[in-house]
Design a protein around this motif. Structure first.
Motif, PDB file in Angstrom:
ATOM      1  N   ASP A  22       0.820  -1.208   0.000  1.00 51.12           N
ATOM      2  CA  ASP A  22       0.000   0.000   0.000  1.00 51.12           C
ATOM      3  C   ASP A  22       0.856   1.261   0.000  1.00 51.12           C
ATOM      4  N   VAL A  23       2.009   1.208   0.662  1.00 55.28           N
ATOM      5  CA  VAL A  23       2.921   2.357   0.667  1.00 55.28           C
ATOM      6  C   VAL A  23       3.413   2.639  -0.746  1.00 55.28           C
ATOM      7  N   LEU A  24       3.785   1.601  -1.454  1.00 48.38           N
ATOM      8  CA  LEU A  24       4.285   1.761  -2.817  1.00 48.38           C
ATOM      9  C   LEU A  24       3.171   2.191  -3.768  1.00 48.38           C
ATOM     10  N   TYR A  25       2.031   1.516  -3.694  1.00 46.60           N
ATOM     11  CA  TYR A  25       0.933   1.800  -4.626  1.00 46.60           C
ATOM     12  C   TYR A  25       0.414   3.227  -4.466  1.00 46.60           C
ATOM     13  N   ASN A  26       0.084   3.599  -3.241  1.00 42.60           N
ATOM     14  CA  ASN A  26      -0.442   4.942  -2.998  1.00 42.60           C
ATOM     15  C   ASN A  26       0.617   6.012  -3.242  1.00 42.60           C
ATOM     16  N   GLY A  27       1.857   5.684  -2.954  1.00 44.28           N
ATOM     17  CA  GLY A  27       2.931   6.640  -3.199  1.00 44.28           C
ATOM     18  C   GLY A  27       3.137   6.920  -4.667  1.00 44.28           C
ATOM     19  N   VAL A  28       3.141   5.875  -5.482  1.00 40.81           N
ATOM     20  CA  VAL A  28       3.297   6.058  -6.931  1.00 40.81           C
ATOM     21  C   VAL A  28       2.129   6.864  -7.490  1.00 40.81           C
ATOM     22  N   LYS A  29       0.920   6.551  -7.047  1.00 35.15           N
ATOM     23  CA  LYS A  29      -0.263   7.268  -7.517  1.00 35.15           C
ATOM     24  C   LYS A  29      -0.165   8.760  -7.190  1.00 35.15           C
ATOM     25  N   SER A  30       0.207   9.081  -5.957  1.00 36.07           N
ATOM     26  CA  SER A  30       0.331  10.490  -5.561  1.00 36.07           C
ATOM     27  C   SER A  30       1.449  11.190  -6.316  1.00 36.07           C
ATOM     28  N   CYS A  31       2.548  10.494  -6.507  1.00 38.69           N
ATOM     29  CA  CYS A  31       3.689  11.068  -7.214  1.00 38.69           C
ATOM     30  C   CYS A  31       3.332  11.412  -8.661  1.00 38.69           C
ATOM     31  N   VAL A  32       2.620  10.512  -9.314  1.00 36.31           N
ATOM     32  CA  VAL A  32       2.201  10.748 -10.703  1.00 36.31           C
ATOM     33  C   VAL A  32       1.219  11.915 -10.767  1.00 36.31           C
ATOM     34  N   GLU A  33       0.279  11.966  -9.841  1.00 37.46           N
ATOM     35  CA  GLU A  33      -0.715  13.044  -9.838  1.00 37.46           C
ATOM     36  C   GLU A  33      -0.071  14.401  -9.591  1.00 37.46           C
TER      37      GLU A  33
END
Length: 200
Positions: free
Chosen positions: A104-115
């Protein structure tokens, strides 16, 4: 107008293609004919390949530190400054996060970073004074974004896509990137409206 519509048909961003999800390889099964009776089917012995498991545990603090390094690397990819990155190390770091239950740390982090990155791109697109310039800038942003999402997916998120994403029934990372582009850039009124006027 028709020729212009044909020229920019590739910018129809409302319909997004599904991202390719990675399926796990199918491993063959071994068998032995020893001890089989005459005319009987040979017995088959299944075997599985277990993933390598690190002996070092990853707690929340360690996970946050690993993610910080991955975020900096994703930012470098977005800024076209990825020549010095070790994609093998990035993959290993992301693998360890997922392996130690920090998907979840990786998934949510990548999503926020891209946004966050797309929010900046969105401003640069909408601030163009001419509609034709908006169209051109949008096309460049779309092409660049797809390329960068492939790099992020293949160098960092491949293992997560094959395990955590499937188990949690979430969108694959590439699809997350496409949806983020639509929401952050294409659906802005000062972008979508100007492009639609150009295509009419």
């Amino acid at each position: 107008k028709k020729s212009r519509l044909k020229k920019y048909s590739g910018l129809s961003l409302v319909t997004m293609s599904n991202a390719a999800s990675f399926g796990g390889p199918g491993y063959p099964t071994g068998g032995s004919n020893s001890g089989a009776g005459r005319g009987s089917a040979p017995s088959k012995k299944k075997f599985t390949i277990k993933p390598y498991r690190s002996s070092t545990s990853v707690d929340k603090d360690a996970a946050a530190k690993i993610w910080k390094g991955l975020k900096d690397s994703i930012d470098e990819i977005h800024n076209q400054d990825a020549s010095l990155l070790s994609f093998e190390e990035l993959y290993r770091s992301a693998y360890n996060l997922v392996l130690h239950k920090h998907g979840d740390v990786l998934y949510n982090g990548v999503k926020s970073c891209v946004e966050e990155h797309l929010a900046k791109v969105s401003d640069s697109v909408s601030q163009q004074s001419l509609d034709e310039t908006v169209m051109k800038r949008l096309g460049m942003a779309w092409t660049d974004h797809m390329l960068k999402m492939v790099m992020v997916r293949d160098s960092i998120c491949m293992y997560m896509d094959r395990t955590y994403v499937v188990q949690q029934k979430k969108r694959p990372v590439y699809e997350v990137g496409l949806c983020a582009f639509r929401e952050k850039i294409w659906e802005r009124k000062d972008v979508k409206g100007r492009v639609e006027r150009m295509l009419m």
